[in-house]
Design a protein around this motif. Sequence first.
Motif, mmCIF file in Angstrom:
data_model
loop_
_atom_site.group_PDB
_atom_site.id
_atom_site.type_symbol
_atom_site.label_atom_id
_atom_site.label_comp_id
_atom_site.label_asym_id
_atom_site.label_seq_id
_atom_site.Cartn_x
_atom_site.Cartn_y
_atom_site.Cartn_z
ATOM 1 N N LYS A 1 8.841 -10.895 10.896
ATOM 2 C CA LYS A 1 8.210 -11.582 12.032
ATOM 3 C C LYS A 1 7.963 -10.626 13.192
ATOM 4 C CE LYS A 1 10.180 -16.155 11.073
ATOM 5 N NZ LYS A 1 11.105 -17.215 11.577
ATOM 6 N N VAL A 2 8.937 -9.737 13.423
ATOM 7 C CA VAL A 2 8.847 -8.873 14.599
ATOM 8 C C VAL A 2 7.833 -7.749 14.393
ATOM 9 C CG1 VAL A 2 10.175 -7.302 16.071
ATOM 10 C CG2 VAL A 2 11.209 -9.421 15.248
ATOM 11 N N HIS A 3 7.626 -7.290 13.148
ATOM 12 C CA HIS A 3 6.736 -6.163 12.876
ATOM 13 C C HIS A 3 5.584 -6.628 11.987
ATOM 14 C CE1 HIS A 3 9.798 -3.492 14.565
ATOM 15 N NE2 HIS A 3 10.696 -4.155 13.829
ATOM 16 N N PRO A 4 4.528 -7.137 12.568
ATOM 17 C CA PRO A 4 3.422 -7.684 11.759
ATOM 18 C C PRO A 4 2.624 -6.615 11.015
ATOM 19 C CG PRO A 4 2.853 -7.703 14.093
ATOM 20 C CD PRO A 4 4.297 -7.309 14.017
ATOM 21 N N HIS A 5 2.726 -5.353 11.441
ATOM 22 C CA HIS A 5 1.970 -4.305 10.750
ATOM 23 C C HIS A 5 2.621 -3.887 9.435
ATOM 24 C CE1 HIS A 5 5.102 -2.241 13.065
ATOM 25 N NE2 HIS A 5 5.035 -1.281 12.143
ATOM 26 N N CYS A 6 3.825 -4.333 9.176
ATOM 27 C CA CYS A 6 4.545 -3.976 7.952
ATOM 28 C C CYS A 6 5.096 -5.246 7.323
ATOM 29 C CB CYS A 6 5.686 -3.002 8.279
ATOM 30 S SG CYS A 6 6.625 -2.444 6.831
ATOM 31 N N ARG A 7 4.891 -5.391 6.031
ATOM 32 C CA ARG A 7 5.357 -6.570 5.303
ATOM 33 C C ARG A 7 6.711 -6.271 4.665
ATOM 34 N NH1 ARG A 7 3.750 -10.566 7.430
ATOM 35 N NH2 ARG A 7 3.807 -9.011 9.092
ATOM 36 N N THR B 1 10.121 6.187 0.277
ATOM 37 C CA THR B 1 11.557 6.436 0.172
ATOM 38 C C THR B 1 12.214 5.294 -0.586
ATOM 39 O OG1 THR B 1 11.515 7.621 2.286
ATOM 40 C CG2 THR B 1 13.663 6.877 1.483
ATOM 41 N N THR B 2 13.197 5.653 -1.414
ATOM 42 C CA THR B 2 13.995 4.660 -2.135
ATOM 43 C C THR B 2 15.463 4.929 -1.841
ATOM 44 O OG1 THR B 2 12.365 4.462 -3.912
ATOM 45 C CG2 THR B 2 14.608 3.709 -4.371
ATOM 46 N N ILE B 3 16.146 3.915 -1.322
ATOM 47 C CA ILE B 3 17.579 3.998 -1.048
ATOM 48 C C ILE B 3 18.280 3.066 -2.026
ATOM 49 C CG2 ILE B 3 19.403 3.614 0.651
ATOM 50 C CD1 ILE B 3 17.363 4.171 2.834
ATOM 51 N N TYR B 4 19.185 3.639 -2.819
ATOM 52 C CA TYR B 4 19.880 2.842 -3.838
ATOM 53 C C TYR B 4 21.381 2.956 -3.582
ATOM 54 C CZ TYR B 4 20.854 0.755 -8.373
ATOM 55 O OH TYR B 4 21.272 -0.087 -9.379
ATOM 56 N N HIS C 1 10.835 5.487 11.644
ATOM 57 C CA HIS C 1 10.341 6.777 11.185
ATOM 58 C C HIS C 1 9.380 6.743 10.003
ATOM 59 C CE1 HIS C 1 13.549 8.325 13.736
ATOM 60 N NE2 HIS C 1 14.455 7.657 13.012
ATOM 61 N N ALA C 2 9.353 5.675 9.210
ATOM 62 C CA ALA C 2 8.663 5.740 7.919
ATOM 63 C C ALA C 2 7.152 5.554 8.027
ATOM 64 C CB ALA C 2 9.239 4.701 6.959
ATOM 65 N N ASP C 3 6.666 4.785 9.046
ATOM 66 C CA ASP C 3 5.235 4.423 9.117
ATOM 67 C C ASP C 3 4.803 3.728 7.822
ATOM 68 O OD1 ASP C 3 5.062 5.570 11.620
ATOM 69 O OD2 ASP C 3 4.363 7.506 10.845
ATOM 70 N N ALA C 4 5.628 2.814 7.366
ATOM 71 C CA ALA C 4 5.356 2.118 6.109
ATOM 72 C C ALA C 4 4.618 0.817 6.372
ATOM 73 C CB ALA C 4 6.662 1.843 5.360
ATOM 74 N N ILE D 1 16.380 -0.485 -1.570
ATOM 75 C CA ILE D 1 15.431 -0.643 -0.456
ATOM 76 C C ILE D 1 14.325 0.387 -0.653
ATOM 77 C CG2 ILE D 1 15.135 -0.634 2.033
ATOM 78 C CD1 ILE D 1 18.165 -1.187 2.251
ATOM 79 N N LYS D 2 13.084 -0.091 -0.784
ATOM 80 C CA LYS D 2 11.943 0.782 -1.027
ATOM 81 C C LYS D 2 10.916 0.586 0.075
ATOM 82 C CE LYS D 2 12.045 0.968 -6.096
ATOM 83 N NZ LYS D 2 11.260 0.717 -7.341
ATOM 84 N N ASP D 3 10.206 1.686 0.385
ATOM 85 C CA ASP D 3 9.063 1.601 1.297
ATOM 86 C C ASP D 3 7.988 2.567 0.821
ATOM 87 O OD1 ASP D 3 9.021 4.251 2.877
ATOM 88 O OD2 ASP D 3 11.120 3.648 3.067
ATOM 89 N N ASN D 4 6.792 2.362 1.319
ATOM 90 C CA ASN D 4 5.653 3.230 0.963
ATOM 91 C C ASN D 4 5.266 4.141 2.111
ATOM 92 O OD1 ASN D 4 4.638 1.321 2.685
ATOM 93 N ND2 ASN D 4 2.775 0.897 1.502
ATOM 94 N N GLY D 5 6.259 4.577 2.863
ATOM 95 C CA GLY D 5 5.992 5.414 4.024
ATOM 96 C C GLY D 5 5.756 6.862 3.677
#
Length: 491
Positions: free
Chosen positions: A371-377, A477-480, A411-414, A434-438
């Motif tokens: 909700k707080v960051h609409p540019h990232c899903r 980045t992938t954090i496992y 930092h990620a710009d994901a 936890i995965k992101d496409n940053g």
Amino acid sequence: MKWRFWQSWGIAARLLAVAVLPASLMFIAVTGTLYVTAQGDVHRDVAERGRLIATALSQSSQYGLVSGNVDYLRTTLHQVLHADPSIVCISISNVQHRVMASECQTRPSTQSSVYDMPVRIESLPDTDQFELPSSTGVQPRTYTALRTVGHVRVTVSATPIFEARRHALMVACALVLGAAIASCLIGMWLAGRLRQTLGSVMGALRSIRTGHFDVNLEADRPGELGELQRTILQMADTLDAARHELEQQVISRTKELQDAVKRIQQADAEKRRLITHSNARVEEDRRRVALDIHDHLGAALISVRLEAAALVAKAQASGDDDTAKGARRIAATAESLYASTRDIVKSLRPEVIDTLGLAGAVEEMVRGYDKVHPHCRFAFSEDLGLTEIPGDLAMPAYRVAQEALNNIVKHADATQVSVHLGLSQDQQQMSIEIKDNGKGFDTSTSNQSGLGLIGMRERVAAVGGELCISSPRGQGTTIYVTLPLAIDHTS
């Protein structure tokens, strides 16, 4: 072409070559020398015999040619031909080269040599026409001339003479062959003795190479081989002593390393206990502060908001609009402060963990970030078999997920983030992915400088878990995180 095939030979082959080759070469050389010498002797004998027979016939056939006694000539030739088997053919011709008598062998012959000799007789003596006076005391000279009356041709073959000498040559070759065989046998016997000694030396060296230094060699032999054996024994003793010393050093160093590892493990266990204890104290302090804020400050703000609402009602009843307007501002400020207070309480002690459990609390947190960051899903998922997580494990897991999402936002710009809670097949471990496409980052440097990552690692290590980060540059980045469901509080 380089003749290096002998380089692949073993000791046995080389010793055999040393024993056999010289004797074989000597046999070939001596046999060849005997054969060549025999041939030379035969040819010289044939030449001398041919000249001798031709000379004898030229002298014995003088008067037969002069008198024309052909029968005498034939008888002479027949006797000479049968007396010497080396003669192939004999012929006597007159001065006009007409054959007067001829005798030849019936068998064929090779390597024949022909010798011609003229038949000459003495003519009447002549007196010098220029005679000196008798007073001088010098006798007049007389001259005797030789006149050719015919020719003798003798054809001699070396084959019978060589055949006659073949037996002697074979005997000599047999003696040389016997000497060569004896030399080979003696050389092979000596080579066998040498090979036996070298074999024992090689066996000792192989044992030393494999680490067995207890070798047996005859150290009392004289010469270079004895010195070699004594040197190998000394080397084996030296290596054995060095190995023993190294083994003692290794044992000592191993014990020191084991002690150091134990100390490190104890320090690590103590560090984990301290981190666990400090985290528990921090969470307890946060819980206490959150309760104090909720019970005291929250209650006071509610009281202020109620008093402001009553003041608004009273001012409206008396028609004092200014007072009512000020009371409304006080009520709005109190409501805002109360909402901020609730946010602070949630950050200090997420009450949803106690009410909804870890999965519900993480899902509520992911929904709040979305909700707080609409540019990232932000998306959340969990395994169906995920059971209730104990409180002493739920809070570190929640804090790790919270820190990871904070780092992604900063930092990620994901544009896409997913959080998944899982459970191992044996239901002994839970996992957080936890995965992101940053844009990713360099984990080799960020692990040392990022306080957030260090805190995450400490929280995970404090409960006996593992954290793995994969972040290829430009590929997200992938954090496992894996956490044991049963925490050993004694370690």
